[in-house]
Each structure stands twice: as structure tokens, then as C-alpha cells.
Design a protein around this motif. Structure first.
Motif, PDB file in Angstrom:
ATOM      1  N   UNK A 127       0.818  -1.114   0.120  1.00 55.05           N
ATOM      2  CA  UNK A 127      -0.044   0.109  -0.220  1.00 55.05           C
ATOM      3  C   UNK A 127       0.866   1.299  -0.020  1.00 55.05           C
ATOM      4  N   UNK A 128       1.852   1.216   0.855  1.00 55.61           N
ATOM      5  CA  UNK A 128       2.702   2.480   0.846  1.00 55.61           C
ATOM      6  C   UNK A 128       3.716   2.646  -0.359  1.00 55.61           C
ATOM      7  N   UNK A 129       3.774   1.590  -0.922  1.00 51.39           N
ATOM      8  CA  UNK A 129       4.719   1.688  -2.299  1.00 51.39           C
ATOM      9  C   UNK A 129       3.803   2.268  -3.319  1.00 51.39           C
ATOM     10  N   UNK A 130       2.716   1.783  -3.230  1.00 51.12           N
ATOM     11  CA  UNK A 130       1.660   2.323  -4.363  1.00 51.12           C
ATOM     12  C   UNK A 130       1.338   3.650  -4.102  1.00 51.12           C
ATOM     13  N   UNK A 131       0.924   4.036  -2.796  1.00 54.05           N
ATOM     14  CA  UNK A 131       0.554   5.566  -2.691  1.00 54.05           C
ATOM     15  C   UNK A 131       1.903   6.492  -2.860  1.00 54.05           C
ATOM     16  N   UNK A 132       3.151   6.078  -2.342  1.00 53.81           N
ATOM     17  CA  UNK A 132       4.321   6.823  -2.478  1.00 53.81           C
ATOM     18  C   UNK A 132       4.717   7.019  -3.855  1.00 53.81           C
ATOM     19  N   UNK A 133       4.730   5.958  -4.682  1.00 55.19           N
ATOM     20  CA  UNK A 133       5.095   5.643  -5.869  1.00 55.19           C
ATOM     21  C   UNK A 133       6.655   5.377  -5.830  1.00 55.19           C
ATOM     22  N   UNK A 134       7.303   4.732  -4.699  1.00 49.69           N
ATOM     23  CA  UNK A 134       8.437   4.231  -4.586  1.00 49.69           C
ATOM     24  C   UNK A 134       8.555   2.900  -4.302  1.00 49.69           C
ATOM     25  N   UNK A 135       9.448   2.235  -5.105  1.00 54.60           N
ATOM     26  CA  UNK A 135       9.465   0.683  -4.374  1.00 54.60           C
ATOM     27  C   UNK A 135      10.338   0.909  -3.170  1.00 54.60           C
ATOM     28  N   UNK A 136      11.560   1.427  -3.221  1.00 54.92           N
ATOM     29  CA  UNK A 136      12.259   1.559  -2.191  1.00 54.92           C
ATOM     30  C   UNK A 136      12.423   3.050  -2.111  1.00 54.92           C
ATOM     31  N   UNK A 137      12.476   3.762  -0.609  1.00 58.23           N
ATOM     32  CA  UNK A 137      12.461   5.287  -0.778  1.00 58.23           C
ATOM     33  C   UNK A 137      13.926   5.564  -0.637  1.00 58.23           C
ATOM     34  N   UNK A 138      14.487   6.799  -0.940  1.00 58.83           N
ATOM     35  CA  UNK A 138      15.617   7.121  -0.794  1.00 58.83           C
ATOM     36  C   UNK A 138      15.829   7.612   0.500  1.00 58.83           C
ATOM     37  N   UNK A 139      17.388   7.617   1.104  1.00 54.93           N
ATOM     38  CA  UNK A 139      17.793   7.455   2.415  1.00 54.93           C
ATOM     39  C   UNK A 139      17.063   8.698   3.394  1.00 54.93           C
ATOM     40  N   UNK A 140      16.884   9.609   2.441  1.00 56.71           N
ATOM     41  CA  UNK A 140      16.151  11.127   3.308  1.00 56.71           C
ATOM     42  C   UNK A 140      14.661  10.641   3.458  1.00 56.71           C
ATOM     43  N   UNK A 141      13.937   9.887   2.919  1.00 58.59           N
ATOM     44  CA  UNK A 141      12.424   9.594   3.097  1.00 58.59           C
ATOM     45  C   UNK A 141      12.555   8.076   3.749  1.00 58.59           C
ATOM     46  N   UNK A 142      13.482   7.490   3.998  1.00 58.40           N
ATOM     47  CA  UNK A 142      13.330   5.934   4.628  1.00 58.40           C
ATOM     48  C   UNK A 142      12.646   6.021   5.998  1.00 58.40           C
ATOM     49  N   UNK A 143      12.665   7.020   6.855  1.00 59.23           N
ATOM     50  CA  UNK A 143      11.979   7.073   8.124  1.00 59.23           C
ATOM     51  C   UNK A 143      10.600   7.389   7.966  1.00 59.23           C
TER      52      UNK A 143
END
Length: 78
Positions: A28-44
Motif C-alpha cells: 500500500x505504501x509503495x503504491x501511494x508513495x510511488x517508490x519501491x524503496x525510498x531514498x535514504x532521506x525518505x526512509x524514516x
């Protein structure tokens, strides 16, 4: 929405594991954010969102009453 998220309520999934809930929250979060894996500054923020969605999912599943199934709270209390 996201076809890879499976239905987690009874009777579709008789026993839901923490892994099932976490996988659905992650998808769900991947779909909403558009990221498969977030960049380090968005990881938290990404990880916090996955945890929040997983918790909301657990609460929802615990509170749902599905006709024709046994009551989970009554079963757990006995």
C-alpha cells in the motif's frame, strides 16, 4: 487499487499472520508513495507509514464482524 494486496479478512484468509499484514502495508505504501524503496532521506517516513498502515490493518481486522463466522473476541476470551 493494488492487485498484489490480498484480502485478509475471513473467510478469504482464515488465519492472518503478521507477515501478511506487513506485506499488505508495504504494498500500500509503495503504491501511494510511488517508490519501491525510498531514498535514504525518505526512509524514516516510509517505514513509519508502513508501521502505521500495518497497525490500522490489525485494528480493522480485529474489529470487523463477518456474518457466518465465529466471533474472534468470544473465542479468544474462552
Amino acid at each position: 487499487m493494488c492487485r498484489s494486496i490480498k484480502t485478509l479478512r475471513e473467510p478469504f484468509t482464515p488465519q492472518v499472520t503478521d507477515a501478511d499484514v506487513e506485506a499488505a502495508a508495504l504494498q500500500y505504501v509503495r503504491k501511494i508513495s510511488g517508490f519501491r524503496a525510498p531514498a535514504a532521506h525518505n526512509a524514516a517516513a516510509f517505514d513509519a507509514a508502513v508501521a502505521a498502515v500495518a497497525e490500522a490493518t490489525r485494528v480493522l481486522l480485529d474489529q470487523l464482524v463477518v456474518r457466518g463466522t465465529t466471533d474472534r473476541s468470544a473465542t479468544a476470551a474462552n
